[in-house]
Design a protein around this motif. Structure first.
Motif, short mmCIF file in Angstrom:
data_model
loop_
_atom_site.label_atom_id
_atom_site.label_comp_id
_atom_site.label_asym_id
_atom_site.label_seq_id
_atom_site.Cartn_x
_atom_site.Cartn_y
_atom_site.Cartn_z
N GLY A 11 -1.28 0.30 -6.06
CA GLY A 11 -2.68 -0.05 -5.83
C GLY A 11 -3.56 1.14 -6.16
O GLY A 11 -3.47 2.17 -5.48
N LEU A 12 -4.39 1.03 -7.19
CA LEU A 12 -5.21 2.16 -7.63
C LEU A 12 -6.69 1.87 -7.45
O LEU A 12 -7.51 2.15 -8.32
N GLY A 13 -7.04 1.33 -6.28
CA GLY A 13 -8.43 1.03 -5.97
C GLY A 13 -9.16 2.25 -5.43
O GLY A 13 -8.76 3.39 -5.63
N VAL A 14 -10.23 1.98 -4.68
CA VAL A 14 -11.17 3.03 -4.28
C VAL A 14 -10.53 4.10 -3.40
O VAL A 14 -10.94 5.26 -3.43
N ILE A 15 -9.52 3.76 -2.60
CA ILE A 15 -8.91 4.72 -1.69
C ILE A 15 -7.80 5.53 -2.36
O ILE A 15 -7.46 6.63 -1.90
N SER A 16 -7.27 5.06 -3.44
CA SER A 16 -6.09 5.70 -4.02
C SER A 16 -6.35 7.14 -4.44
O SER A 16 -5.43 7.98 -4.41
N ARG A 17 -7.57 7.45 -4.85
CA ARG A 17 -7.82 8.81 -5.34
C ARG A 17 -7.61 9.86 -4.26
O ARG A 17 -7.26 11.01 -4.57
N PHE A 18 -7.80 9.49 -3.00
CA PHE A 18 -7.58 10.45 -1.92
C PHE A 18 -6.10 10.70 -1.72
O PHE A 18 -5.68 11.83 -1.45
N TYR A 19 -5.30 9.68 -1.85
CA TYR A 19 -3.85 9.85 -1.80
C TYR A 19 -3.35 10.67 -2.99
O TYR A 19 -2.50 11.56 -2.84
N ARG A 30 5.93 14.60 -4.20
CA ARG A 30 5.37 14.61 -5.56
C ARG A 30 5.20 13.18 -6.05
O ARG A 30 5.98 12.28 -5.69
N LEU A 31 4.18 12.98 -6.84
CA LEU A 31 3.89 11.66 -7.38
C LEU A 31 4.93 11.30 -8.44
O LEU A 31 5.13 12.04 -9.41
N ALA A 32 5.59 10.15 -8.25
CA ALA A 32 6.64 9.73 -9.17
C ALA A 32 6.19 8.62 -10.11
O ALA A 32 6.66 8.54 -11.26
N ALA A 33 5.29 7.73 -9.65
CA ALA A 33 4.86 6.60 -10.46
C ALA A 33 3.65 5.95 -9.79
O ALA A 33 3.38 6.20 -8.61
N ALA A 40 -5.25 -0.93 -17.33
CA ALA A 40 -5.99 0.28 -17.73
C ALA A 40 -5.82 1.40 -16.72
O ALA A 40 -5.88 2.58 -17.08
N LYS A 41 -5.59 1.07 -15.46
CA LYS A 41 -5.49 2.10 -14.43
C LYS A 41 -4.18 2.87 -14.50
O LYS A 41 -4.19 4.11 -14.57
N PRO A 42 -3.02 2.22 -14.50
CA PRO A 42 -1.78 2.99 -14.63
C PRO A 42 -1.64 3.67 -15.98
O PRO A 42 -1.01 4.73 -16.09
N ASP A 43 -2.24 3.12 -17.03
CA ASP A 43 -2.15 3.72 -18.36
C ASP A 43 -2.81 5.10 -18.39
O ASP A 43 -2.43 5.95 -19.21
N ALA A 44 -3.78 5.32 -17.50
CA ALA A 44 -4.50 6.59 -17.47
C ALA A 44 -3.78 7.66 -16.67
O ALA A 44 -4.23 8.80 -16.59
N SER A 45 -2.64 7.32 -16.06
CA SER A 45 -1.92 8.26 -15.20
C SER A 45 -0.92 9.10 -15.99
O SER A 45 -0.32 8.61 -16.96
N GLY A 49 3.59 4.41 -15.35
CA GLY A 49 2.68 3.42 -14.78
C GLY A 49 3.21 2.01 -14.96
O GLY A 49 3.85 1.69 -15.97
N TYR A 50 2.92 1.17 -13.97
CA TYR A 50 3.41 -0.21 -13.97
C TYR A 50 2.29 -1.16 -13.55
O TYR A 50 1.35 -0.77 -12.86
N THR A 51 2.43 -2.41 -13.96
CA THR A 51 1.56 -3.47 -13.46
C THR A 51 2.31 -4.40 -12.51
O THR A 51 1.72 -5.30 -11.92
N ASP A 52 3.60 -4.20 -12.38
CA ASP A 52 4.46 -5.01 -11.50
C ASP A 52 5.17 -4.07 -10.53
O ASP A 52 5.98 -3.23 -10.94
N HIS A 53 4.87 -4.21 -9.24
CA HIS A 53 5.45 -3.28 -8.26
C HIS A 53 6.97 -3.45 -8.13
O HIS A 53 7.67 -2.49 -7.80
#
Length: 337
Positions: A11-19, A30-33, A40-45, A49-53
């Motif tokens: 989930g890369l909504g408004v709160i994710s940037r703080f995490y 460490r961030l793994a995925a 468009a959101k996971p592609d920028a990471s 990145g995935y669209t299916d959890h």
């Protein structure tokens, strides 16, 4: 030296940037995925990145996940992670209702996997100072104010204003944070505060816009004031002590930027989550907060049904609906005063 935990953010909504910021600076994680339904959101990471959890869980096999999807998807995403023995940190509320939250808690207990609900305000620096000031004194009254204009804070996350997806509105989404602060301040020696009255105002869509909820514990009276139509932002706590002092904590003090206080609060969330994974402790307050939400809605709806019923004998009013599915206009009021 213990290896850092591999953590995925779903989930890369408004709160994710703080995490994401807290993970970047964490010495033990460490961030793994990442994952989001918007490609468009996971592609920028910089990480996979995935669209299916489910694909993320099966292919990356993280040690833990942070779940910041809309409230109505918490049950499915958290359950999928727990069934794969992946530790879960989920944004409050734990789930849409008590039944869903209880199902997740039982699943976590059965699998022996940490399930941690993130109440970020308990890690606020002003709250920490307030707790120190209250140490050794008996609290007689607590008021928590959580006032904001939700359209400014939700950003592109329009689901906040959908009562079916959010769970109701300000009571379902901000209420758990406010209730958790009451439990934090009153401490383990007191009983969990019980809702004694609730006034909830909804808009035409059925979304809670304002609420005034009063509670009572064994030793103290409490009040939670919520507002999603407030011009600006106010997040504070006021405490009265038995010795006559009144103490105050402004959770936004020293953090002038928009959502500025959240940066340090989510560092505290991840630090505590890490401790829960490495040395599991007692369950957190995710279920207690859901019970608070249920009680507030139930009391408000029941009182309205009673006031609408004719004085003469008539069939009993129907059971109150679940949060977010109630009538779309006016106020829901319960209890007295």
């Amino acid at each position: 030296m213990t290896a850092p935990l591999r953590v995925a953010v779903i989930g890369l909504g408004v709160i994710s940037r703080f995490y994401l910021a807290a993970l970047r600076d964490s010495p033990s994680m460490r961030l793994a995925a990442v994952c989001d339904s918007d490609p468009a959101k996971p592609d920028a990471s910089p990480v996979p990145g995935y669209t299916d959890h489910l694909r993320l869980l099966d292919e990356e096999r993280p040690d833990a996940v942070v779940v910041t999807v809309p409230n109505d998807v918490h049950l499915r995403v958290c359950a999928d992670a727990l069934e794969r023995d992946v530790a879960v940190c989920v944004e409050k509320p734990l789930a849409l209702d008590v039944a869903q939250g209880d199902a997740l808690r039982r699943l976590a207990d059965r699998r022996g996997v940490p399930l941690f609900t993130a109440f970020h305000r308990r890690y606020n620096a002003a709250v920490a100072r307030l707790r120190e000031q209250c140490a050794g004194s008996r609290i007689t009254e607590v008021t928590v104010r959580y006032l904001e204009r939700i359209e400014e804070h939700a950003g592109d996350d329009g689901w906040y204003l959908d009562p079916g997806r959010c769970g109701g509105g300000c009571v379902a989404d901000n209420g758990p944070n406010a209730f958790d602060l009451l439990r934090l301040l009153l401490g383990p020696a007191d009983t969990a505060p019980e809702v004694v009255s609730a006034r909830i105002e909804t808009d035409a869509r059925g979304t809670d816009r304002r609420a005034d909820v009063r509670l009572r514990s064994r030793t103290a009276a409490a009040r939670i004031l919520l507002d999603w139509s407030y011009p600006g932002e106010r997040k504070d706590v006021e405490v009265r002590l038995a010795d006559g002092r009144t103490l105050h904590a402004d959770m936004l003090d020293g953090h002038p930027g928009f959502k500025g206080s959240l940066w340090h609060e989510y560092v505290g969330v991840l630090r505590d989550f890490d401790r829960r994974i490495r040395a599991p402790r007692t369950p957190d307050g995710g279920l207690a907060a859901l019970r608070f939400v249920r009680a507030a809605y139930h009391l408000a709806e029941t009182r309205i049904a009673e006031r609408r019923a004719p004085a003469s004998s008539a069939p009993a009013a129907p059971a109150p609906p679940q949060a977010g599915t109630g009538p779309g206009n006016g106020a829901r009021t319960g209890g007295g005063g």
